[in-house]
Scaffold this motif. Structure first.
Motif, PDB file in Angstrom:
ATOM      1  N   PRO A  69      12.519   1.367  -0.340  1.00 33.28           N
ATOM      2  CA  PRO A  69      12.911   0.832   0.968  1.00 33.28           C
ATOM      3  C   PRO A  69      12.631   1.778   2.129  1.00 33.28           C
ATOM      4  CG  PRO A  69      14.839   1.328  -0.418  1.00 33.28           C
ATOM      5  CD  PRO A  69      13.633   1.404  -1.294  1.00 33.28           C
ATOM      6  N   LYS A  70      12.727   3.100   1.903  1.00 34.89           N
ATOM      7  CA  LYS A  70      12.453   4.042   2.992  1.00 34.89           C
ATOM      8  C   LYS A  70      10.982   4.018   3.392  1.00 34.89           C
ATOM      9  CE  LYS A  70      16.190   7.372   2.184  1.00 34.89           C
ATOM     10  NZ  LYS A  70      16.524   8.783   1.883  1.00 34.89           N
ATOM     11  N   ILE A  71      10.110   3.850   2.402  1.00 36.35           N
ATOM     12  CA  ILE A  71       8.677   3.802   2.706  1.00 36.35           C
ATOM     13  C   ILE A  71       8.328   2.485   3.398  1.00 36.35           C
ATOM     14  CG2 ILE A  71       6.370   3.739   1.677  1.00 36.35           C
ATOM     15  CD1 ILE A  71       7.346   5.724  -0.407  1.00 36.35           C
ATOM     16  N   VAL A  72       8.924   1.395   2.947  1.00 38.59           N
ATOM     17  CA  VAL A  72       8.701   0.099   3.604  1.00 38.59           C
ATOM     18  C   VAL A  72       9.154   0.164   5.059  1.00 38.59           C
ATOM     19  CG1 VAL A  72       9.389  -2.329   3.631  1.00 38.59           C
ATOM     20  CG2 VAL A  72       8.844  -1.221   1.453  1.00 38.59           C
ATOM     21  N   GLU A  73      10.313   0.772   5.280  1.00 39.57           N
ATOM     22  CA  GLU A  73      10.822   0.909   6.658  1.00 39.57           C
ATOM     23  C   GLU A  73       9.887   1.776   7.497  1.00 39.57           C
ATOM     24  OE1 GLU A  73      14.896   2.396   9.021  1.00 39.57           O
ATOM     25  OE2 GLU A  73      14.642   2.766   6.865  1.00 39.57           O
ATOM     26  N   ALA A  74       9.418   2.878   6.918  1.00 34.26           N
ATOM     27  CA  ALA A  74       8.509   3.776   7.650  1.00 34.26           C
ATOM     28  C   ALA A  74       7.198   3.072   7.991  1.00 34.26           C
ATOM     29  CB  ALA A  74       8.243   5.029   6.831  1.00 34.26           C
ATOM     30  N   LEU A  75       6.707   2.230   7.086  1.00 37.54           N
ATOM     31  CA  LEU A  75       5.484   1.470   7.372  1.00 37.54           C
ATOM     32  C   LEU A  75       5.699   0.488   8.510  1.00 37.54           C
ATOM     33  CD1 LEU A  75       4.236   0.835   3.718  1.00 37.54           C
ATOM     34  CD2 LEU A  75       3.033   2.153   5.465  1.00 37.54           C
TER      35      LEU A  75
ATOM     36  N   TYR B 160       5.824   7.403  -8.948  1.00 34.59           N
ATOM     37  CA  TYR B 160       6.259   8.637  -8.314  1.00 34.59           C
ATOM     38  C   TYR B 160       7.193   8.384  -7.133  1.00 34.59           C
ATOM     39  CZ  TYR B 160       2.471  10.895 -10.936  1.00 34.59           C
ATOM     40  OH  TYR B 160       1.643  11.361 -11.925  1.00 34.59           O
ATOM     41  N   LEU B 161       7.173   7.153  -6.597  1.00 35.69           N
ATOM     42  CA  LEU B 161       7.906   6.874  -5.363  1.00 35.69           C
ATOM     43  C   LEU B 161       9.248   6.238  -5.700  1.00 35.69           C
ATOM     44  CD1 LEU B 161       4.926   5.513  -3.233  1.00 35.69           C
ATOM     45  CD2 LEU B 161       5.611   7.871  -3.684  1.00 35.69           C
TER      46      LEU B 161
ATOM     47  N   ILE C 180       8.415  13.770  -2.967  1.00 38.26           N
ATOM     48  CA  ILE C 180       7.184  13.106  -2.547  1.00 38.26           C
ATOM     49  C   ILE C 180       7.479  11.934  -1.605  1.00 38.26           C
ATOM     50  CG2 ILE C 180       7.054  11.478  -4.509  1.00 38.26           C
ATOM     51  CD1 ILE C 180       4.032  12.016  -4.567  1.00 38.26           C
ATOM     52  N   VAL C 181       8.631  11.265  -1.816  1.00 36.94           N
ATOM     53  CA  VAL C 181       9.033  10.169  -0.925  1.00 36.94           C
ATOM     54  C   VAL C 181       9.311  10.705   0.470  1.00 36.94           C
ATOM     55  CG1 VAL C 181      10.785   8.413  -0.480  1.00 36.94           C
ATOM     56  CG2 VAL C 181       9.933   8.762  -2.801  1.00 36.94           C
ATOM     57  N   THR C 182      10.055  11.816   0.528  1.00 36.19           N
ATOM     58  CA  THR C 182      10.371  12.431   1.822  1.00 36.19           C
ATOM     59  C   THR C 182       9.102  12.834   2.566  1.00 36.19           C
ATOM     60  OG1 THR C 182      12.440  13.273   0.893  1.00 36.19           O
ATOM     61  CG2 THR C 182      11.670  14.290   2.932  1.00 36.19           C
ATOM     62  N   LYS C 183       8.139  13.406   1.832  1.00 34.71           N
ATOM     63  CA  LYS C 183       6.891  13.840   2.471  1.00 34.71           C
ATOM     64  C   LYS C 183       6.107  12.646   3.019  1.00 34.71           C
ATOM     65  CE  LYS C 183       6.191  18.120  -0.132  1.00 34.71           C
ATOM     66  NZ  LYS C 183       5.303  18.888  -1.027  1.00 34.71           N
TER      67      LYS C 183
END
Length: 487
Positions: free
Chosen positions: A335-341, A270-271, A277-280
């Motif tokens: 990559p956006k989720i990795v950066e956010a983490l 989903y990601l 869902i990625v934005t959320k």
């Protein structure tokens, strides 16, 4: 070795699950930590005429929130209730149930422990029954309805079992409607309380949960989640692979729960790309208010990050004997989720509470630290864990000295400050020519420099042998030279 005082033994049990000074990772049930003969400090405190000190320590450990295994607090509370010596201690423990076992999960665990410790007797007793009734009735009607629908049962017990055994009764009509639902179901609750205006809100909420449980339409299920702010625990199993449902859930998930489910969402594919869902998820991970309320530790974020980064499975090998089949694209972390983490980890360092002590951290920088795995965290290397623990101290404490075990038994200072990142710390460790790990070397190094240290921490990936001088003796020598008897 001199036996530790009972207060210290109890604190050890509350924080890491055993009274001896040795932490063992793993499941506390598998290792049989939760047995009466493993906790002798409570009876020892009673023998010293410290009747309610055990409950005081339990409540403080719960309030501090530092326990590595919070189940230990629940077990200790059950022991206080099941000990035969002090009625005063039992009464204090009964009063602490609604504090220490605030969540339904902890409450069910407490019931299990208390029941098991009472065997071969099976009775509840007046005090126990009163405390359980108070746990239910201390909640307002909507909170009670949410509780009994979110967690219907755990550890072999259900709310129905407990309510039938204790018979809680309330003058509050809405609470009575919830209790009737627990014992007899929604139909009878509506028959008895359907015409009572005070019960309409809770009955409508319970009806929503029942409809949700039997719903087959993903769009309708998502709307119910958004309208009523339902949690993951309310979601029936057949919706746990629904993208629509997860889209609706994410804004309502606590950060810790979201981190635990990132790998699942990644494996469901989903990601990807610019999916909503990625934005959320990125917005949730960057929500500063949620971060401040989360009480997350940087280690939880590191584990979630490494697990998410390693969601990909290797390609199945194709041979000429097997016809070529179309395979899915390999899973890739977004990559956006990795950066956010990464940003989230930086934010959680600010949640740490300083101790005000002076630390010396000695680090094993041998190659095996990079190439082996941490116990029960297969996606985290000892080198990563070492960097994280070091930064947790450096970023929050006022006086931290970091050294590494260099060649020929030397101690090499490592320049790490509050602005150092995880990647920078690991790179600095890699640059140091490594040598053997000797537990006494940091102590001798600090003694020779007369460096003032309250706590020595040695970070390595396995047990190491002691040299000619035992570490305990080297510590005694250090204490006498610098005059810090509690170092």
């Amino acid at each position: 070795m001199t036996s530790a005082p009972p207060e210290l033994q109890l604190k050890r049990f509350l924080h890491y699950g055993r009274e001896t000074p040795l932490y063992q990772p793993g499941d506390r049930f598998v290792h049989k930590y939760f047995e009466r003969n493993n906790v002798n400090s409570i009876e020892a405190l009673l023998a010293d005429s410290k009747e309610i000190d055990a409950v005081t320590h339990i409540v403080k450990a719960y309030s501090d929130g530092y326990s590595a295994h919070p189940q230990s607090l629940v077990f200790a509370l059950a022991l206080c209730i099941r000990q035969p010596t002090s009625e005063r201690l039992r009464e204090a423990a009964y009063n602490a149930i609604k504090t220490v076992c605030k969540s339904p999960k902890d409450f069910f665990l407490f019931i299990k422990f208390a029941y098991d410790l009472a065997r071969p007797q099976t009775g509840w007793g007046h005090g126990m029954r009163r405390a359980v009734i108070e746990w239910y009735l201390s909640k307002d009607a909507m909170e009670l309805a949410d509780c009994v629908t979110k967690y219907r049962g755990r550890h072999g017990w259900t709310h129905t079992d407990i309510v039938k055994l204790t018979h809680p009764k309330s003058t509050d009509i809405a609470k009575s409607a919830v209790l009737k639902y627990v014992v007899r179901g929604l139909k009878e609750a509506k028959t008895e309380f359907g015409d009572k205006p005070e019960a309409q809100q809770v009955l409508n909420f319970i009806q929503t949960i029942e409809d949700f449980k039997h719903c087959d339409d993903e769009q309708h299920a998502a709307r119910l989640i958004e309208t009523h702010s339902l949690s993951l625990e309310h979601v029936p199993a057949h919706f746990l692979k629904s993208k629509e449902v997860w889209n609706a859930l994410i804004p309502h998930l606590p950060l810790g729960v979201l981190l635990q489910n990132l790998k699942r969402l990644g494996k469901l594919r989903y990601l990807k790309g610019n999916q909503p869902i990625v934005t959320k998820i990125v917005e949730a991970l960057n929500n500063q208010t949620a971060i401040a309320e989360s009480n997350l530790h940087p280690a939880q974020v590191l584990i979630a990050l490494r697990n998410y980064e390693n969601i990909a499975k290797p390609y199945p090998r194709q041979t000429t004997a097997v016809p070529v089949v179309k395979v899915k694209q390999p899973l890739q972390p977004h990559p956006k989720i990795v950066e956010a983490l990464g940003h989230l980890m930086a934010s959680t360092f600010k949640l740490l509470v300083p101790t005000g002590l002076r630390y010396l951290v000695a680090i094993d920088v041998r190659n095996q630290m990079v190439h082996t795995k941490c116990c029960h965290c297969n996606n985290v290397t000892p080198a990563s864990a070492t960097a994280l623990i070091t930064l947790c101290l450096v970023k929050v404490e006022r006086d931290v000295t970091v050294v590494a075990f260099g060649t020929e038994g030397s101690m090499q200072p490592v320049p790490i400050d509050k602005n150092t990142t995880m990647e920078q710390a690991q790179n600095k460790f890699k640059e140091i020519p490594n040598g053997p790990v000797d537990l006494t070397q940091p102590l001798f190094w600090a003694k020779n420099l007369k460096k003032m240290v309250d706590v020595f921490i040695i970070l390595t990936d396995s047990q190491v042998k002691q040299g000619k001088v035992k570490a305990a003796k080297a510590l005694q020598q250090y204490r006498s030279v610098v005059n810090i008897p509690n170092s």
